[in-house]
Design an enzyme around this catalytic site. Structure first.
Site, PDB file in Angstrom:
ATOM      1  N   TYR A  80       1.123  -1.132  -7.619  1.00 22.24           N
ATOM      2  CA  TYR A  80       0.983   0.189  -6.910  1.00 22.24           C
ATOM      3  C   TYR A  80       1.483   1.275  -7.818  1.00 22.24           C
ATOM      4  O   TYR A  80       2.661   0.990  -8.219  1.00 22.24           O
ATOM      5  CB  TYR A  80       1.618   0.171  -5.632  1.00 22.24           C
ATOM      6  CG  TYR A  80       1.117   1.286  -4.501  1.00 22.24           C
ATOM      7  CD1 TYR A  80      -0.093   1.246  -4.159  1.00 22.24           C
ATOM      8  CD2 TYR A  80       2.005   2.366  -4.124  1.00 22.24           C
ATOM      9  CE1 TYR A  80      -0.583   2.282  -3.267  1.00 22.24           C
ATOM     10  CE2 TYR A  80       1.555   3.516  -3.179  1.00 22.24           C
ATOM     11  CZ  TYR A  80       0.328   3.125  -2.885  1.00 22.24           C
ATOM     12  OH  TYR A  80      -0.275   4.412  -1.936  1.00 22.24           O
ATOM     13  N   ARG A 213     -16.259  -5.282   9.686  1.00 22.85           N
ATOM     14  CA  ARG A 213     -16.738  -6.504   9.412  1.00 22.85           C
ATOM     15  C   ARG A 213     -17.081  -7.500  10.655  1.00 22.85           C
ATOM     16  O   ARG A 213     -16.440  -7.262  11.682  1.00 22.85           O
ATOM     17  CB  ARG A 213     -15.565  -7.483   8.654  1.00 22.85           C
ATOM     18  CG  ARG A 213     -15.658  -6.978   7.418  1.00 22.85           C
ATOM     19  CD  ARG A 213     -14.916  -7.984   6.511  1.00 22.85           C
ATOM     20  NE  ARG A 213     -13.463  -8.236   6.471  1.00 22.85           N
ATOM     21  CZ  ARG A 213     -12.720  -8.839   5.785  1.00 22.85           C
ATOM     22  NH1 ARG A 213     -13.107  -9.403   4.799  1.00 22.85           N
ATOM     23  NH2 ARG A 213     -11.382  -8.704   6.104  1.00 22.85           N
ATOM     24  N   MET A 289      -9.885  -2.033   0.045  1.00 20.00           N
ATOM     25  CA  MET A 289      -9.607  -3.211   0.552  1.00 20.00           C
ATOM     26  C   MET A 289     -10.441  -4.649   0.160  1.00 20.00           C
ATOM     27  O   MET A 289     -10.002  -5.520   0.182  1.00 20.00           O
ATOM     28  CB  MET A 289      -9.680  -3.031   2.173  1.00 20.00           C
ATOM     29  CG  MET A 289      -8.771  -2.513   3.143  1.00 20.00           C
ATOM     30  SD  MET A 289      -7.156  -2.581   2.676  1.00 20.00           S
ATOM     31  CE  MET A 289      -6.773  -4.451   3.199  1.00 20.00           C
ATOM     32  N   PHE A 311      -8.504  10.298  -2.586  1.00 22.84           N
ATOM     33  CA  PHE A 311      -7.518  10.710  -1.651  1.00 22.84           C
ATOM     34  C   PHE A 311      -6.420   9.972  -1.871  1.00 22.84           C
ATOM     35  O   PHE A 311      -6.404   8.592  -1.622  1.00 22.84           O
ATOM     36  CB  PHE A 311      -7.842  11.293  -0.214  1.00 22.84           C
ATOM     37  CG  PHE A 311      -6.888  11.425   0.507  1.00 22.84           C
ATOM     38  CD1 PHE A 311      -6.393  12.987   0.368  1.00 22.84           C
ATOM     39  CD2 PHE A 311      -5.831  10.638   1.168  1.00 22.84           C
ATOM     40  CE1 PHE A 311      -5.213  13.290   1.256  1.00 22.84           C
ATOM     41  CE2 PHE A 311      -4.771  11.195   2.053  1.00 22.84           C
ATOM     42  CZ  PHE A 311      -4.572  12.521   1.904  1.00 22.84           C
TER      43      PHE A 311
END
Ligand SMILES: NC(=O)c1ccc[n+]([C@@H]2O[C@H](COP(=O)([O-])OP(=O)(O)OC[C@H]3O[C@@H](n4cnc5c(N)ncnc54)[C@H](OP(=O)(O)O)[C@@H]3O)[C@@H](O)[C@H]2O)c1
Length: 388
Positions: A80, A213, A289, A311
């Site tokens: 990250y 999902r 994800m 964003f």
């Protein structure tokens, strides 16, 4: 991306020895890691000393609740962009990283010269990566934002407002001037951000088409999201039949162009979702994800004048100091009004009586369950300690 690593660290056994018996009687706890890796393997509980009285311009905090967000996992993995600063504690050999970016603190002591905070105030973190997975900390006043303690504002909502609801608010307000009756499409709609988008959109009179999902109990999930205010809920499998979905959407929207699409997943289904957007629409990607690229056909840009954005809330916070304060107040008011439900969550308490080994094993187990991807709710830590 470079990985952070600190050497010469105390082992669990060493730090336990340093605190010996008195550590159990008078001590705080932090959830820490010494080097990057899979959280279940590298994260552990560390006993740390009680807080001293706050020096000037700082306050002592007890952490009420501290969530675990997907980005926290990426920080521990070392992938990250935001990196935490290492912390060292008196009596503990070496330095460590304290996990956690978000959390609700209560002021328990105020140093000289502190103007904006008093004992009993609620605060959230103004600075990122402060290390919120701990029972207590001493923090400079300038790194905190006061949260109004409004009747109706729950601890869970206050503890989780600064990442997901704040992101949802910015996604809905910063890219397109939406008016009541306008439509928004989003994927990952059952994520904490997705649930916040649904609720904030409903409160603003917007309609949402939400993709999730598929699962065995999909009807339960559809109902849960509709109870939050989702106008329609579809699965990515349904999105595979592009013609049928387009026809449905045209009927629902009465042919109105959908101007905003929100993507936290990526991959082929995101391309199909973008195909539902109208002319001059904006697709905002804020998560990944599925860990897949976002494939957008050139025709969407050429013939429909699609604009595609990214964003990142950390960047927004860095660029919007004053708006950040207003955002906290606004979200606190919305949450206190009763029109914003808490995210689905599970509170994991790390008891202060637990040994470091027991506490470490509890936290490793949490991360194992998160890695399996089957939790489907936000885990929020309640780390107990003597200053709590
Ligand atoms: N850019 C920013 O500033 C910002 C701010 C906040 C959050 N985020 C990002 O937003 C995303 C959601 O965060 P959150 O805290 O709301 O998450 P969350 O509550 O933990 O929910 C995770 C969501 O991701 C879905 N998901 C997980 N793996 C997936 C896969 N392989 N394919 C498709 N869907 C998958 C889950 O669906 P199932 O229920 O089906 O598992 C669930 O909807 C994360 O990527 C996070 O990093 C970004």
């Amino acid at each position: 991306m470079s990985r952070t690593r600190i050497l010469s660290l105390p082992s669990i056994a060493t730090s336990a020895r340093l605190f010996s018996v008195s550590a159990r009687i008078q001590a705080n706890r932090a959830i820490v890691y010494s080097h990057n890796g899979q959280p279940a393997d590298v994260v552990r509980a560390l006993t740390i000393p009680n807080l001293t009285p706050p020096p000037p311009q700082t306050v002592n905090l007890r952490f009420v609740l501290s969530p675990i967000n997907p980005a926290d996992v990426n920080v521990i993995e070392g992938v990250y962009p935001s990196k935490p600063q290492p912390s060292s504690f008196p009596g503990v050999q070496g330095s460590v990283f304290v996990g956690g970016n978000e959390g609700l603190g209560e002021v328990t002591g105020v140093g000289e010269g502190v103007r904006s905070l008093k004992r009993g105030d609620w605060v959230v973190m103004k600075t990122s990566q402060l290390g919120t997975w701990r029972s207590a900390a001493n923090v400079p006043e300038e790194q905190l934002l006061k949260v109004p303690r409004l009747e109706g504002l729950s601890e869970v909502n206050a503890a989780t407002m600064m990442v997901n609801p704040a992101t949802a608010y910015c996604l809905l307000s910063d890219f397109v001037a939406l008016k009541r009756g306008h439509w928004v499409v989003q994927n990952g709609a059952n994520s904490a951000v997705g649930q916040a988008v649904i609720q904030l959109a409903r409160n603003a009179g917007l309609k949402t088409i939400n993709f999730v999902r598929s699962r065995d109990d999909i009807d339960v999930l559809r109902q849960e999201l509709q109870d939050l205010g989702a106008t329609h809920v579809l699965t990515y499998d349904e999105l595979d039949d592009k013609k049928a979905v387009k026809a449905k959407v045209k009927e629902w929207t009465n042919g109105q162009d959908i101007l905003l699409g929100l993507n936290c997943v990526g991959g082929e289904s995101t391309m199909a979702m973008a195909g539902l957007l109208g002319s001059n629409a904006h697709l905002v990607t804020y998560g990944a994800m599925a860990k897949r690229p976002v494939p957008i056909p050139a025709s969407f840009y050429i013939f429909k004048n699609l604009t595609s954005h990214g964003f990142w809330l950390s960047r927004w916070y860095n660029e919007n100091g004053e708006r950040k304060i207003k955002l906290v107040e606004k979200l606190a008011r919305i949450m206190a009004s009763g029109k914003f439900k808490e995210p689905k969550h599970e509170i994991v308490t790390i008891e202060k009586e637990a040994s470091e080994e027991q506490a470490s094993s509890t936290i490793s187990e949490v991360f194992r369950r998160i890695a399996l991807g089957s939790l489907r709710k936000k885990v929020i830590l309640n780390v107990k300690g003597d200053d709590k």
